[in-house]
Design a protein around this motif. Structure first.
Motif, short mmCIF file in Angstrom:
data_model
loop_
_atom_site.label_atom_id
_atom_site.label_comp_id
_atom_site.label_asym_id
_atom_site.label_seq_id
_atom_site.Cartn_x
_atom_site.Cartn_y
_atom_site.Cartn_z
N MET A 1 14.79 15.06 41.42
CA MET A 1 16.23 14.27 41.40
C MET A 1 17.18 14.97 41.91
SD MET A 1 17.48 10.74 40.40
CE MET A 1 18.17 11.12 38.89
N SER A 2 17.66 15.03 42.51
CA SER A 2 19.00 16.01 42.41
C SER A 2 20.27 14.91 43.56
CB SER A 2 19.17 16.77 42.65
OG SER A 2 18.54 16.91 44.54
N PHE A 3 20.63 13.74 43.06
CA PHE A 3 21.32 13.25 43.95
C PHE A 3 21.83 11.53 42.79
CE2 PHE A 3 17.41 11.74 45.29
CZ PHE A 3 17.20 10.18 44.79
N PRO A 4 23.41 11.10 42.75
CA PRO A 4 24.31 10.65 42.03
C PRO A 4 23.04 8.80 42.31
CG PRO A 4 25.27 10.51 43.74
CD PRO A 4 24.21 12.51 44.14
N LEU A 5 22.62 7.85 41.48
CA LEU A 5 22.67 7.23 41.00
C LEU A 5 23.63 5.36 41.06
CD1 LEU A 5 19.27 7.59 38.68
CD2 LEU A 5 19.47 7.28 41.71
N SER A 6 23.67 5.01 41.89
CA SER A 6 24.57 2.79 41.54
C SER A 6 23.54 2.89 40.44
CB SER A 6 24.08 2.87 42.86
OG SER A 6 22.65 2.00 42.73
N PRO A 7 24.07 1.96 39.61
CA PRO A 7 23.64 0.88 38.93
C PRO A 7 22.28 -0.12 39.24
CG PRO A 7 25.61 0.80 39.37
CD PRO A 7 25.59 1.42 40.32
N ALA A 8 22.21 -0.17 40.41
CA ALA A 8 21.00 -0.88 40.80
C ALA A 8 20.16 0.27 40.68
CB ALA A 8 21.04 -1.38 42.56
N LEU A 9 20.18 1.52 41.37
CA LEU A 9 18.66 2.48 40.95
C LEU A 9 18.71 3.01 39.98
CD1 LEU A 9 19.19 3.67 44.70
CD2 LEU A 9 17.71 2.04 43.29
N SER A 10 19.83 2.77 38.32
CA SER A 10 19.41 3.43 37.30
C SER A 10 17.79 3.29 36.48
CB SER A 10 20.34 2.61 36.73
OG SER A 10 19.84 1.83 35.97
N PRO A 11 18.18 4.77 35.88
CA PRO A 11 16.64 4.41 35.24
C PRO A 11 16.09 3.18 34.77
CG PRO A 11 17.38 6.42 35.17
CD PRO A 11 19.02 6.02 35.22
N ALA A 12 17.06 2.57 34.09
CA ALA A 12 17.20 1.12 32.91
C ALA A 12 16.55 -0.08 33.71
CB ALA A 12 18.29 1.02 31.69
N HIS A 13 17.44 -0.29 34.48
CA HIS A 13 17.10 -0.99 36.57
C HIS A 13 15.80 -0.69 36.60
CE1 HIS A 13 18.00 -4.33 39.70
NE2 HIS A 13 18.21 -3.41 40.79
N LEU A 14 15.98 0.23 37.38
CA LEU A 14 13.99 0.38 37.64
C LEU A 14 13.08 0.17 36.80
CD1 LEU A 14 15.70 2.33 39.71
CD2 LEU A 14 14.04 3.99 39.88
N VAL A 15 12.74 0.14 35.63
CA VAL A 15 12.35 0.23 34.42
C VAL A 15 12.27 -1.93 34.65
CG1 VAL A 15 11.66 -0.79 31.84
CG2 VAL A 15 12.57 2.00 33.28
N ASP A 16 13.17 -2.55 34.66
CA ASP A 16 13.25 -3.71 33.91
C ASP A 16 12.45 -4.68 34.99
OD1 ASP A 16 14.45 -4.07 32.12
OD2 ASP A 16 16.46 -4.40 32.53
N ARG A 17 12.79 -3.81 36.56
CA ARG A 17 11.93 -4.36 37.86
C ARG A 17 10.64 -4.19 38.06
NH1 ARG A 17 14.70 -4.45 43.01
NH2 ARG A 17 12.25 -5.09 43.67
N LEU A 18 10.19 -2.88 37.87
CA LEU A 18 9.49 -3.20 37.57
C LEU A 18 8.33 -3.52 36.60
CD1 LEU A 18 9.39 0.74 37.35
CD2 LEU A 18 8.16 -0.34 39.83
N ARG A 19 9.17 -3.65 35.29
CA ARG A 19 8.44 -4.43 34.00
C ARG A 19 7.93 -6.20 34.58
NH1 ARG A 19 11.38 -3.23 29.84
NH2 ARG A 19 10.11 -1.70 29.45
N ALA A 20 9.05 -6.16 35.49
CA ALA A 20 9.10 -7.40 36.04
C ALA A 20 7.91 -7.91 36.99
CB ALA A 20 10.73 -7.99 36.65
N ALA A 21 7.14 -7.16 37.89
CA ALA A 21 6.90 -6.69 38.89
C ALA A 21 5.20 -6.94 37.98
CB ALA A 21 6.96 -5.84 39.51
N GLY A 22 5.23 -6.59 36.99
CA GLY A 22 3.56 -6.75 36.12
C GLY A 22 3.41 -5.05 35.88
#
Length: 265
Positions: free
Chosen positions: A1-22
């Motif tokens: 990854m070599s680009f800036p991340l918005s809050p909606a694509l932060s590592p913590a948000h990704l983990v939360d979304r993935l965990r919620a998806a099972g």
């Protein structure tokens, strides 16, 4: 990854979304998505696909298999870790310069892994699925492998007859009635032709065993991945074609391989 991340694509948000998806391994999957994405919109797309149940390997475009990175495309069968046992048993029976044939090759993962272990092999692979063949051609190109599109052995060059030292096949072996019991990732996103083994799960294996003797060299080996439950029947299919069959298993990976040997003339 070599680009800036918005809050909606932060590592913590990704983990939360993935965990919620099972996704059980949400942290690991988030890291993989971040490493595979080349721009924010692609990362967002990959996240949505994964949360919708698409196999992670198809989403990121590759699978880790037997120490290799195998290119994948949507709708192509994902190589399983248990199939590494098939690779290991075949490699132990092969030799540098051998002629190797991978039937029902899918992405070409097994053939690529064998080529990485055995120097100078003449590698051929075949599959009936055009999407799988396109992937296999990418994965086997570094090894000079020839990939043939068609039903089982129908597209193979006649010059291969009687020359194959190793014939490997991870043919579909799930009984038709058990397809609905598979995880959604498999039954919804992998091609039925790569999963459905017919009423008894042995339909394609039966055909592989029937054609194998015409391609095998004297003393050559046929290796078929199967289930523990089906192994005796798979071995019987080989024996009925004149091959000397045995069953080998790896309990840790829940892997079963039946090995048939062509008699020497």
């Amino acid at each position: 990854m070599s680009f800036p991340l918005s809050p909606a694509l932060s590592p913590a948000h990704l983990v939360d979304r993935l965990r919620a998806a099972g996704c059980v391994f949400a942290e690991d999957e988030a890291r993989l998505l971040l490493s595979a994405a080349d721009r924010p919109d692609r990362l967002a797309e990959m996240l949505e696909l994964r949360c919708a149940g698409h196999p992670l390997e198809q989403v990121v475009g590759f699978a880790e298999f037997a120490g290799l990175r195998i290119a994948l495309a949507p709708g192509v069968f994902v190589p399983r870790r248990r199939s590494e046992f098939l690779v290991e048993r075949a490699a132990a029976l092969g030799a540098p310069g051998a002629v190797v044939l991978d039937l029902c090759c899918g992405s070409g993962a097994i053939g690529a892994a064998l080529a990485a272990r055995l120097d100078g092999i003449e590698l051929h692979a075949a599959d009936v699925d055009p999407a799988a063949v396109a992937c296999a051609r990418r994965n086997l190109a570094p090894y000079g492998g020839a990939v043939h599109l068609g039903d089982l052995d129908a597209p193979l060059p006649p010059a291969l007859r009687g020359r194959v030292g190793l014939l490997v096949a991870n043919a579909p072996y799930v009984p038709t009635g058990e397809i609905p019991l598979l995880p959604p990732e498999a039954r919804d996103h992998e091609p039925p032709v790569a999963l459905d083994g017919g009423a008894d799960g042995l339909a394609v294996q039966r055909r592989v065993a029937a054609v194998a003797p015409r391609w095998l060299a004297p003393g050559g080996h046929l290796l078929i991945e199967t289930s523990d439950r089906q192994a005796p029947a798979t071995a019987a299919l080989m024996s009925a074609q004149g091959l000397t069959a045995r069953v080998e298993q790896d309990e840790e990976r829940d892997a079963t391989v039946v090995i048939g040997r062509q008699r020497r003339s």
